[in-house]
Design an enzyme around this catalytic site. Structure first.
Site, PDB file in Angstrom:
ATOM      1  NE  ARG A 161      33.677  28.726 -24.490  1.00  0.00           N
ATOM      2  CZ  ARG A 161      34.423  27.685 -24.853  1.00  0.00           C
ATOM      3  NH1 ARG A 161      35.000  27.671 -26.041  1.00  0.00           N
ATOM      4  NH2 ARG A 161      34.595  26.664 -24.052  1.00  0.00           N
ATOM      5  N   GLY A 162      29.374  30.739 -22.237  1.00  0.00           N
ATOM      6  CA  GLY A 162      29.330  31.383 -20.942  1.00  0.00           C
ATOM      7  C   GLY A 162      29.834  30.444 -19.881  1.00  0.00           C
TER       8      GLY A 162
ATOM      9  CG  MET B 134      25.936  28.496 -16.026  1.00  0.00           C
ATOM     10  SD  MET B 134      24.308  28.627 -15.282  1.00  0.00           S
ATOM     11  CE  MET B 134      24.066  26.949 -14.763  1.00  0.00           C
TER      12      MET B 134
ATOM     13  CB  VAL C 154      25.342  28.500 -28.051  1.00  0.00           C
ATOM     14  CG1 VAL C 154      24.332  28.351 -29.190  1.00  0.00           C
ATOM     15  CG2 VAL C 154      24.614  28.623 -26.719  1.00  0.00           C
TER      16      VAL C 154
ATOM     17  CE  LYS D   2      22.350  27.185 -22.694  1.00  0.00           C
ATOM     18  NZ  LYS D   2      21.357  28.143 -22.177  1.00  0.00           N
TER      19      LYS D   2
ATOM     20  CG  ASP E 158      20.426  35.218 -17.702  1.00  0.00           C
ATOM     21  OD1 ASP E 158      20.741  36.319 -17.184  1.00  0.00           O
ATOM     22  OD2 ASP E 158      21.231  34.504 -18.313  1.00  0.00           O
TER      23      ASP E 158
END
Length: 614
Positions: free
Chosen positions: A286-287, A289, A292, A307, A401
């Site tokens: 996870r981040g 934004m 997953v 996602k 990215d």
């Protein structure tokens, strides 16, 4: 004739009558609520279409669904005319075509049938049977004395080895302490269903109940009795829709989820949650934004990576439009090093992607575990990432990215590049640390991104050079920068030397990194693939890098004037050596040619002398 209705006899909306006078699209993304069938997770986004012809006849056709459309238990592969009484199965929903009154003309209850609206029942001591009404073993009866275990690999009467959708031990039917028949699921892969509802624990059975396991449907009847026809059983009122996914679910048991929650990220969906046609199993990563998940895609019963974009991002219209546009392009990219995208869309207000689940690790974990990577192995990985970026750029997209966590490693170091272009906002390139922007993490950001200038494929090439540096040295390019924010190092500091940090590396890697991370985009490699080849040459795994190539198109395209410019003055030692070898080879060829001409001339003179003496 007009006025027919489709009655839901099994599924989330059991008992509901659907109007088909004007036709009906069935699917999770159908425009009409009726066509979404209460959110049946096993139907495809566009599953089937029912339409009325000029002659008034109703037809149904499958729209390339994942698990098929069935009429009277026969899978259809072409438009099929429907008649009153026909039974249609899509996903886990079963429907029957009836007239406006809900009846099927010409069909009557069997002798001894029950009045409309009542369910027949048998005493606990009666001899019930399970009758297979659909599937490979149709017509088979199972006596229910003490216990019956159903599965593909069980011993005893309950073995249904021909049903490939069954688990080895799928479900158990037994009597409780009061003598009632109950059924429970034995942690099967795709569930056990009674009257269209998934069994979550031991559930009591009544005569007439319909049970579905795998592709087999059974009905509980009295011994030797005829099964109750679908038209004779009046379904109860529609069940309420499933409860919404809780906004504050239970704490996840996986280490990744616990760590994420401790860092203050939004809570994850609990295991077992259904969304986008998938069942959540656990958090993978996870981040800021997205999260997953490892999940099961119910329609095809396969593991996927799901996602889900965070709600605050999913609600931004510009972001949603870019996501929709780029997800379509990304799904069209067919390359062995680009992670395949199976589906993308919106469900419950959230943007989602389903992708291939890669069993393995990623570059971030590999570098954390091993430190710097052996040069040839590193070069082979970078070359695969470069090939993936070329495929992305050729479709007019930018990755934006490139970083170790987005480079997935399967068996034998097969690389999958993930997360390209999606959930990244190209317009957010002006700030250094703006939360949620594409440069919130400055390890790999190109100078032109920091300065708010236009970006193209060469910005991804810069990031790939940063990845090469970290792969060779075990640390990001400017980890030792002490003169302000790290992002400024990408603008002001010269490209770092991997050989200074790791003197045992081939010196050619310095030249590769210098060119890849050049401040001027025009001095970088013309394509990511070129950089990958140069890295392999530097590692000694390739003799020469081959001709120059530019593959990017659309948004990713390199400006025409930059493509026409000369190659950078600071060429690599490997390129210089190759050029010198080429010069020596050319000189040798000219010497041989001149010697040949001299011999021809001598021969001609000798011939002329001979002729003159005749």
């Amino acid at each position: 004739m007009a006025g027919e209705q489709l009655w839901v006899t099994e599924g989330e909306e059991r008992g509901k009558a659907l109007s088909v006078d004007a036709g009906l699209m069935i699917g999770r993304a159908a425009p009409d609520e009726d066509g979404r069938l209460g959110g049946d997770p096993e139907i495809s986004r566009a599953h089937a279409r029912i339409s009325r012809g000029v002659d008034g006849a109703l037809t149904i056709e499958d729209l390339g669904s994942a698990n098929g459309t069935f009429v009277n238990d026969e899978r259809i592969d072409a438009p099929r005319t429907l008649e009153l009484g026909d039974v249609v199965r899509v996903g886990r929903t079963v429907l029957q075509l009836r007239d406006r009154s809900g009846a099927v003309p010409g069909r009557t209850l069997p002798p001894g049938g029950t009045p409309a609206g009542e369910r027949p029942s048998l005493p606990a001591e009666a001899d019930e049977e399970l009758l297979v009404t659909a599937g490979e073993a149709e017509g088979r009866r199972f006596a229910l004395k003490e216990e019956l275990v159903i599965g593909r690999a069980v011993s005893g009467e309950g073995m249904l080895s021909d049903d490939n959708e069954l688990s080895r031990r799928h479900a158990r039917v037994a009597r409780d302490e009061r003598g009632r028949l109950t059924i429970e699921d034995l942690d099967s892969a795709n569930g056990t269903f009674v009257n269209g509802e998934r069994v979550r624990g031991p559930q009591a059975l009544r005569t007439g109940d319909s049970i579905r396991v795998g592709s087999t449907t059974l009905q509980l009847t009295g011994a030797g009795q005829t099964p109750v026809p679908p038209a004779a059983v009046i379904a109860p009122a529609a069940t309420p829709p499933p409860a919404a996914i809780p906004s504050a679910p239970q704490r996840s048991e996986t280490p990744a989820a616990r760590a994420a929650e401790e860092e203050g990220f939004p809570a994850a969906l609990p295991p077992g949650s259904l969304i986008a046609g998938c069942r959540i199993e656990e958090v993978i990563s996870r981040g800021d934004m997205a999260v997953v998940y490892r999940a099961e895609e119910l329609a095809l019963q396969r593991p996927v990576a799901l996602k889900l974009i965070h709600p605050e991002r999913s609600g931004e219209e510009r972001f949603r439009e870019r996501f929709r546009r780029e997800s379509k392009v990304a799904a069209a990219i067919d390359h062995p090093n680009v992670i395949p995208i199976f589906d993308a869309g919106t469900e419950g207000g959230l943007l989602f992607l389903t992708m291939r689940l890669v069993e393995g690790t990623d570059m971030r974990a590999l570098i954390a575990a091993e430190g710097r990577i052996e040069p040839r192995r590193a070069a082979r990985i970078i070359r695969q990432v470069g090939a993936a970026l070329d495929a992305v750029h050729a479709h007019g997209m930018l990755h934006r990215d490139v970083k170790p966590s987005n480079v997935l490693l399967a068996r034998q170091d097969h690389v999958y590049l993930s997360d390209f272009g999606l959930a990244k906002r190209a317009e957010e390139v002006g700030g250094l640390t703006r939360h949620g922007s594409i440069i919130a993490k400055a390890d790999y950001v190109a100078p032109e991104q920091i300065l708010g200038e236009s970006v193209d494929a060469r910005s991804d090439i810069y990031a790939l050079g940063c990845l090469l540096f970290e792969t060779l040295t075990g640390q990001p390019p400017f980890a030792g920068w002490r003169e302000g924010p790290e992002a400024l190092a990408h603008v002001n500091a010269p490209p770092p030397s991997p050989v200074e940090l790791c003197p045992g590396l081939p010196r050619e890697f310095d030249d590769v990194v210098q060119r890849a991370m050049a401040k001027d985009p025009g001095e970088r490699y013309p394509s990511a693939g070129e950089l990958g080849k140069a890295a392999l040459v530097a590692a000694g795994g390739l003799r020469q890098a081959g001709p120059r190539s530019v593959v990017a198109t659309g948004e990713a395209a390199v400006p025409a004037d930059a493509q026409a410019s000369d190659a950078p003055a600071a060429t690599s030692r490997a390129a210089t050596a190759e050029s010198a070898a080429t010069d020596r080879s050319e000189k040798l060829r000219w010497a041989i040619a001149l010697a040949g001409l001299a011999l021809v001339a001598v021969g001609m003179v000798a011939a002329l002398v001979g002729i003159s003496s005749l």
